[in-house]
Motif scaffolding. Sequence first.
Motif, mmCIF file in Angstrom:
data_model
loop_
_atom_site.group_PDB
_atom_site.id
_atom_site.type_symbol
_atom_site.label_atom_id
_atom_site.label_comp_id
_atom_site.label_asym_id
_atom_site.label_seq_id
_atom_site.Cartn_x
_atom_site.Cartn_y
_atom_site.Cartn_z
ATOM 1 N N HIS A 27 0.849 -1.195 0.000
ATOM 2 C CA HIS A 27 0.000 0.000 0.000
ATOM 3 C C HIS A 27 0.891 1.254 0.000
ATOM 4 C CE1 HIS A 27 -3.415 -2.631 0.875
ATOM 5 N NE2 HIS A 27 -2.668 -3.191 1.804
ATOM 6 N N SER A 29 0.741 4.157 -1.289
ATOM 7 C CA SER A 29 0.150 5.490 -1.204
ATOM 8 C C SER A 29 -0.718 5.674 0.038
ATOM 9 C CB SER A 29 -0.694 5.776 -2.459
ATOM 10 O OG SER A 29 -1.731 4.822 -2.587
ATOM 11 N N SER A 30 -0.623 4.716 0.959
ATOM 12 C CA SER A 30 -1.429 4.778 2.177
ATOM 13 C C SER A 30 -0.557 4.576 3.405
ATOM 14 C CB SER A 30 -2.503 3.684 2.167
ATOM 15 O OG SER A 30 -3.324 3.774 1.031
ATOM 16 N N ALA A 31 -1.034 5.089 4.524
ATOM 17 C CA ALA A 31 -0.414 4.741 5.797
ATOM 18 C C ALA A 31 -0.837 3.313 6.148
ATOM 19 C CB ALA A 31 -0.864 5.706 6.886
ATOM 20 N N VAL A 32 0.054 2.554 6.744
ATOM 21 C CA VAL A 32 -0.289 1.201 7.206
ATOM 22 C C VAL A 32 0.163 1.042 8.649
ATOM 23 C CG1 VAL A 32 -0.045 0.244 4.883
ATOM 24 C CG2 VAL A 32 1.856 0.068 6.481
ATOM 25 N N SER A 56 -4.044 -2.546 9.334
ATOM 26 C CA SER A 56 -4.863 -1.653 8.526
ATOM 27 C C SER A 56 -4.056 -0.942 7.443
ATOM 28 C CB SER A 56 -5.527 -0.610 9.432
ATOM 29 O OG SER A 56 -6.348 0.265 8.693
ATOM 30 N N HIS A 57 -4.787 -0.502 6.412
ATOM 31 C CA HIS A 57 -4.162 0.302 5.353
ATOM 32 C C HIS A 57 -5.024 1.497 4.957
ATOM 33 C CE1 HIS A 57 -6.579 -2.828 3.256
ATOM 34 N NE2 HIS A 57 -6.913 -1.806 2.449
ATOM 35 N N SER A 58 -6.125 1.720 5.667
ATOM 36 C CA SER A 58 -6.939 2.898 5.352
ATOM 37 C C SER A 58 -7.575 3.537 6.580
ATOM 38 C CB SER A 58 -8.039 2.549 4.342
ATOM 39 O OG SER A 58 -9.020 1.726 4.924
ATOM 40 N N CYS A 60 -5.931 3.807 9.835
ATOM 41 C CA CYS A 60 -4.863 3.675 10.824
ATOM 42 C C CYS A 60 -5.100 4.495 12.092
ATOM 43 C CB CYS A 60 -3.522 4.073 10.203
ATOM 44 S SG CYS A 60 -2.952 2.897 8.960
ATOM 45 N N ASN A 92 4.076 5.893 7.479
ATOM 46 C CA ASN A 92 3.329 7.083 7.088
ATOM 47 C C ASN A 92 2.971 7.061 5.612
ATOM 48 O OD1 ASN A 92 3.180 8.456 9.604
ATOM 49 N ND2 ASN A 92 5.309 9.133 9.379
ATOM 50 N N GLU A 93 1.949 7.844 5.281
ATOM 51 C CA GLU A 93 1.479 7.897 3.897
ATOM 52 C C GLU A 93 2.504 8.523 2.968
ATOM 53 O OE1 GLU A 93 -2.328 9.755 1.398
ATOM 54 O OE2 GLU A 93 -2.246 9.905 3.587
ATOM 55 N N ARG A 94 3.134 9.602 3.417
ATOM 56 C CA ARG A 94 4.092 10.312 2.573
ATOM 57 C C ARG A 94 5.497 9.745 2.736
ATOM 58 N NH1 ARG A 94 2.648 14.898 5.176
ATOM 59 N NH2 ARG A 94 4.847 15.468 5.378
#
Length: 207
Positions: A27, A29-32, A56-58, A60, A92-94
């Motif tokens: 994932h 482009s997502s925070a996990v 989780s991946h959406s 968090c 983190n997402e970024r």
Amino acid sequence: MGGSDESIKYELSQTAYIKLVLHALKHPSSAVNGILVGRLSSDNTTVQISDAMPVSHSACGLLPPLEIALTQAEEYYCKEGELNVVGYYHANERYDDSELGPAARKIGDHIFRYFPQAAVLLLDNKKLDVSIKGKGRDPAAVLFTRDSSKAWRQVGSERTNQLVLKEPSAHALLADHITSKKWLEIVDFEDHLDDISKDWVNPNLFK
């Protein structure tokens, strides 16, 4: 003993390390996030992290799903042996975000109540790039522990690294799994809630 005792080492198993990295790669482009499972050594000097359970991946930042996952993890590992939830991991997402955010700290606080030597691992994307190329020896994660003021702070340095990989072969094996796109096979708790036939313990991931 609790909080950020700098005499305590955190030993990350190959299995746990590779699973948390694959979860993040699945994932990008997502925070996990996920749960770290293990035990405190008999001499109370080392937290031995033996497994990672992707959560989780959406969602968090939501505690209720994590609490359900924690309960199921404890039930599963109590049956398997003397293992406990010993920490939490987060990516983190970024790519360039190296801050441990409020949601991650809150979840760390929750685990700390049950395991005072709890660790929070924040995936370091820059270190991960280096390790994938076979140039790094340290885990591509930053260790945070809770200090006496109840704040989570980064611990360790290049000279006094409290976080170590148990198996030196972890980076080479991770590179192999990345080449074979093994991350496509990893399942988290969120996937399991969508389809209960998917096992978020991932018992056959490396078989």
